[in-house]
Design a protein around this motif. Structure first.
Motif, PDB file in Angstrom:
ATOM      1  N   UNK A 209       0.942  -1.256  -0.023  1.00 22.76           N
ATOM      2  CA  UNK A 209       0.046  -0.115   0.134  1.00 22.76           C
ATOM      3  C   UNK A 209       1.005   1.217   0.166  1.00 22.76           C
ATOM      4  N   UNK A 210       2.138   1.038  -0.045  1.00 23.55           N
ATOM      5  CA  UNK A 210       3.141   2.112  -0.227  1.00 23.55           C
ATOM      6  C   UNK A 210       2.736   3.164  -1.435  1.00 23.55           C
ATOM      7  N   UNK A 211       2.651   4.352  -1.240  1.00 25.15           N
ATOM      8  CA  UNK A 211       2.326   5.156  -2.353  1.00 25.15           C
ATOM      9  C   UNK A 211       3.475   6.131  -2.584  1.00 25.15           C
ATOM     10  N   UNK A 212       3.813   6.494  -3.694  1.00 25.51           N
ATOM     11  CA  UNK A 212       5.244   7.372  -3.994  1.00 25.51           C
ATOM     12  C   UNK A 212       5.132   8.429  -5.321  1.00 25.51           C
ATOM     13  N   UNK A 213       5.562   9.320  -5.313  1.00 24.33           N
ATOM     14  CA  UNK A 213       5.525  10.228  -6.410  1.00 24.33           C
ATOM     15  C   UNK A 213       7.029  10.600  -6.996  1.00 24.33           C
ATOM     16  N   UNK A 214       7.210   9.999  -8.523  1.00 25.55           N
ATOM     17  CA  UNK A 214       8.613  10.313  -8.927  1.00 25.55           C
ATOM     18  C   UNK A 214       8.927  11.514  -9.222  1.00 25.55           C
ATOM     19  N   UNK A 215       8.086  12.449  -9.115  1.00 24.64           N
ATOM     20  CA  UNK A 215       8.188  13.908  -9.378  1.00 24.64           C
ATOM     21  C   UNK A 215       9.084  14.560  -8.376  1.00 24.64           C
ATOM     22  N   UNK A 216       9.174  14.059  -7.331  1.00 27.27           N
ATOM     23  CA  UNK A 216      10.177  14.464  -6.307  1.00 27.27           C
ATOM     24  C   UNK A 216      10.321  13.162  -5.587  1.00 27.27           C
ATOM     25  N   UNK A 217      11.459  12.546  -5.825  1.00 25.51           N
ATOM     26  CA  UNK A 217      11.906  11.075  -5.062  1.00 25.51           C
ATOM     27  C   UNK A 217      13.075  11.138  -4.541  1.00 25.51           C
ATOM     28  N   UNK A 218      13.263  11.195  -3.221  1.00 23.57           N
ATOM     29  CA  UNK A 218      14.432  11.025  -2.544  1.00 23.57           C
ATOM     30  C   UNK A 218      14.812   9.863  -1.893  1.00 23.57           C
ATOM     31  N   UNK A 219      16.213   9.162  -2.101  1.00 23.48           N
ATOM     32  CA  UNK A 219      16.404   8.010  -1.514  1.00 23.48           C
ATOM     33  C   UNK A 219      17.977   8.079  -1.228  1.00 23.48           C
ATOM     34  N   UNK A 220      18.267   7.304  -0.257  1.00 20.51           N
ATOM     35  CA  UNK A 220      19.707   7.287   0.203  1.00 20.51           C
ATOM     36  C   UNK A 220      20.558   6.622  -0.795  1.00 20.51           C
ATOM     37  N   UNK A 221      21.508   7.008  -1.258  1.00 21.85           N
ATOM     38  CA  UNK A 221      22.518   6.436  -2.241  1.00 21.85           C
ATOM     39  C   UNK A 221      22.698   4.934  -1.951  1.00 21.85           C
ATOM     40  N   UNK A 222      22.949   4.766  -0.635  1.00 18.87           N
ATOM     41  CA  UNK A 222      23.184   3.373  -0.174  1.00 18.87           C
ATOM     42  C   UNK A 222      22.338   2.489  -0.443  1.00 18.87           C
ATOM     43  N   UNK A 223      21.020   2.836  -0.322  1.00 18.36           N
ATOM     44  CA  UNK A 223      19.998   1.971  -0.323  1.00 18.36           C
ATOM     45  C   UNK A 223      19.681   1.692  -1.917  1.00 18.36           C
ATOM     46  N   UNK A 224      19.816   2.687  -2.931  1.00 20.34           N
ATOM     47  CA  UNK A 224      19.868   2.260  -4.154  1.00 20.34           C
ATOM     48  C   UNK A 224      20.914   1.523  -4.579  1.00 20.34           C
ATOM     49  N   UNK A 225      22.218   1.639  -3.916  1.00 19.61           N
ATOM     50  CA  UNK A 225      23.184   0.528  -4.206  1.00 19.61           C
ATOM     51  C   UNK A 225      22.762  -0.603  -4.110  1.00 19.61           C
ATOM     52  N   UNK A 226      22.263  -0.978  -2.840  1.00 19.50           N
ATOM     53  CA  UNK A 226      21.921  -2.596  -2.549  1.00 19.50           C
ATOM     54  C   UNK A 226      20.804  -2.902  -3.485  1.00 19.50           C
ATOM     55  N   UNK A 227      19.861  -2.091  -4.230  1.00 17.72           N
ATOM     56  CA  UNK A 227      18.862  -2.586  -4.948  1.00 17.72           C
ATOM     57  C   UNK A 227      19.287  -2.422  -6.501  1.00 17.72           C
ATOM     58  N   UNK A 228      20.549  -2.091  -6.598  1.00 21.01           N
ATOM     59  CA  UNK A 228      21.072  -1.893  -8.021  1.00 21.01           C
ATOM     60  C   UNK A 228      20.379  -0.767  -8.877  1.00 21.01           C
ATOM     61  N   UNK A 229      20.283   0.198  -7.953  1.00 18.46           N
ATOM     62  CA  UNK A 229      19.648   1.460  -8.615  1.00 18.46           C
ATOM     63  C   UNK A 229      18.339   1.195  -9.175  1.00 18.46           C
ATOM     64  N   UNK A 230      17.812   1.516 -10.249  1.00 17.49           N
ATOM     65  CA  UNK A 230      16.245   1.253 -10.495  1.00 17.49           C
ATOM     66  C   UNK A 230      16.130  -0.189 -11.315  1.00 17.49           C
ATOM     67  N   UNK A 231      17.111  -0.990 -11.295  1.00 16.96           N
ATOM     68  CA  UNK A 231      17.019  -2.242 -11.790  1.00 16.96           C
ATOM     69  C   UNK A 231      15.617  -3.092 -11.418  1.00 16.96           C
ATOM     70  N   UNK A 232      15.151  -2.835 -10.572  1.00 19.45           N
ATOM     71  CA  UNK A 232      13.962  -3.496  -9.815  1.00 19.45           C
ATOM     72  C   UNK A 232      12.683  -3.082 -10.576  1.00 19.45           C
ATOM     73  N   UNK A 233      12.731  -1.912 -11.131  1.00 18.01           N
ATOM     74  CA  UNK A 233      11.544  -1.271 -11.701  1.00 18.01           C
ATOM     75  C   UNK A 233      11.627  -0.795 -13.218  1.00 18.01           C
TER      76      UNK A 233
END
Length: 390
Positions: A209-233
């Protein structure tokens, strides 16, 4: 079963479905009464210096990107760099970035590589930007080219994320509308999201049920590194929600806040473009399983599309003396849902820049809005922002 009995049974079934859906809706809206207030712009402190890299994906955005570039220039020293990842625009978009760079060296533009198989253009551009941001930045901030960042935006969103331990935060903006048709349709489409998910400023109870808006999307760089950036999307047409839910599923803290005082957006020009471009992804089928998509559609049918016609029909039956308890209950419930709908309209009015008489007519666009979600649920997009995905 005779003809009259059939319609009575059908009316009872509809009433029962609406009662259940109304209970679900109220459980969500009541949480909104305790939601976080809109984020306010903040002045950056020295401890935020250079923490954020911004990535802006572009494809033929020359007519819309200037307010975004100007707004980013007004951010303070918390902003380390702005990388505009352009997908071979033909309208001079990169030239505007180069011009901005002459006044603000934090800007640079690059062209992403040819779109790989299985990727949609927007997540590919954002992934490319992520791979090229400074290793010294702690935060990645994806912004759309049609946004208008207000002074103090980045300091505000980073401050709340760090203070409360969020790993990813996105903001609901203030919308800029112009034409009567979009003033009617856009709030009705927005309401399909507000009815299905928690209000901005309320943490979702589950990752689905998580909602998000990519128009303004802040994420820790370390978290994106663990998910390999946007690969899962990679192949998602609603990559913001897909990635946010993947981040939440991985155990990270995700937030969705009201950013109406810190960022504005002019998404689409007119009702036709709003219907085609925004409406095709509002079903969020790329970020949910089919049972959730169709369950949400049935829910919207009960609480958003049916109340007005059911109210009118039951009022007509009561006028002619059909005072069966089921009819009376249908009238009462749908009168309540209609009043609730206008109450929600009052609540979201601050999410719009300016005002229009046609905004208050948006409940009459609820049936087309739910129909748009239904049509979108049936088909996977084949075109997006000038690109074909066949």
């Amino acid at each position: 079963m005779n003809y009259a009995d059939f319609w009575y049974v059908l009316a009872f079934f509809v009433l029962l479905s609406q009662i259940v859906a109304t209970a679900i809706l109220l459980s969500r809206l009541l949480k909104g009464a305790k939601r976080r207030s809109p984020l306010l712009p903040q002045v950056a402190d020295p401890d935020l210096m250079g923490k954020v890299s911004v990535v802006v994906p572009t494809l033929n955005e020359a007519e819309r990107i200037s307010p975004c570039l100007a707004g980013l220039s007004r951010q303070s020293y918390e902003l380390r760099e702005v990388i505009v990842v352009d997908s071979n625009s033909q309208d001079g978009t990169p030239d505007l970035v180069v011009t901005a760079q002459q006044n603000d060296p934090r800007f640079r533009v690059m062209t992403d590589d040819t779109l790989p198989p299985g990727w949609v253009g927007r997540p590919w551009a954002l992934h490319t930007g992520y791979l090229n941001i400074s290793k010294h930045s702690e935060w990645f901030l994806g912004l759309d080219a049609d946004t208008e960042p207000q002074p103090g935006l980045i300091a505000s969103i980073v401050r709340v994320a760090e203070a409360e331990g969020y790993d990813m935060v996105s903001l609901a903006p203030q919308f800029i509308l112009q034409y009567p048709g979009e003033w009617c349709l856009q709030p009705a489409l927005l309401m399909t999201l507000l009815f299905r998910f928690e209000s901005a400023g309320v943490d979702a109870s589950s990752s689905s049920r998580v909602m998000a808006n990519g128009q303004c999307f802040l994420c820790r760089r370390s978290v994106l590194a663990k998910l390999d950036g946007y690969t899962t999307a990679a192949g998602s047409f609603c990559d913001d929600v897909t990635l946010a839910r993947n981040i939440a599923t991985a155990g990270y803290k995700v937030g969705f806040f009201d950013g109406s005082k810190t960022i504005k957006v002019r998404m689409y020009q007119g009702a036709k473009e709003t219907w085609h471009e925004w409406g095709r992804s509002l079903d969020l089928k790329d970020a949910a399983n089919s049972s959730q998509v169709w369950g949400d559609l049935l829910f919207l049918l009960c609480v958003q599309a049916l109340p007005l016609p059911m109210l009118l029909l039951s009022a007509w039956l009561l006028y002619f003396g059909n005072t069966y308890p089921t009819i009376v209950t249908i009238f009462s419930l749908n009168a309540f849902l209609s009043l609730l709908r206008y109450g929600m309209l009052i609540a979201i009015a601050p999410s719009y820049s300016g005002s229009s008489f046609f905004f208050w007519l948006s409940p009459f666009a609820d049936i087309p809005a739910v129909l748009r979600i239904f049509l979108s649920s049936l088909n996977k997009p084949t075109k997006w922002r000038g690109r074909s995905y066949l």
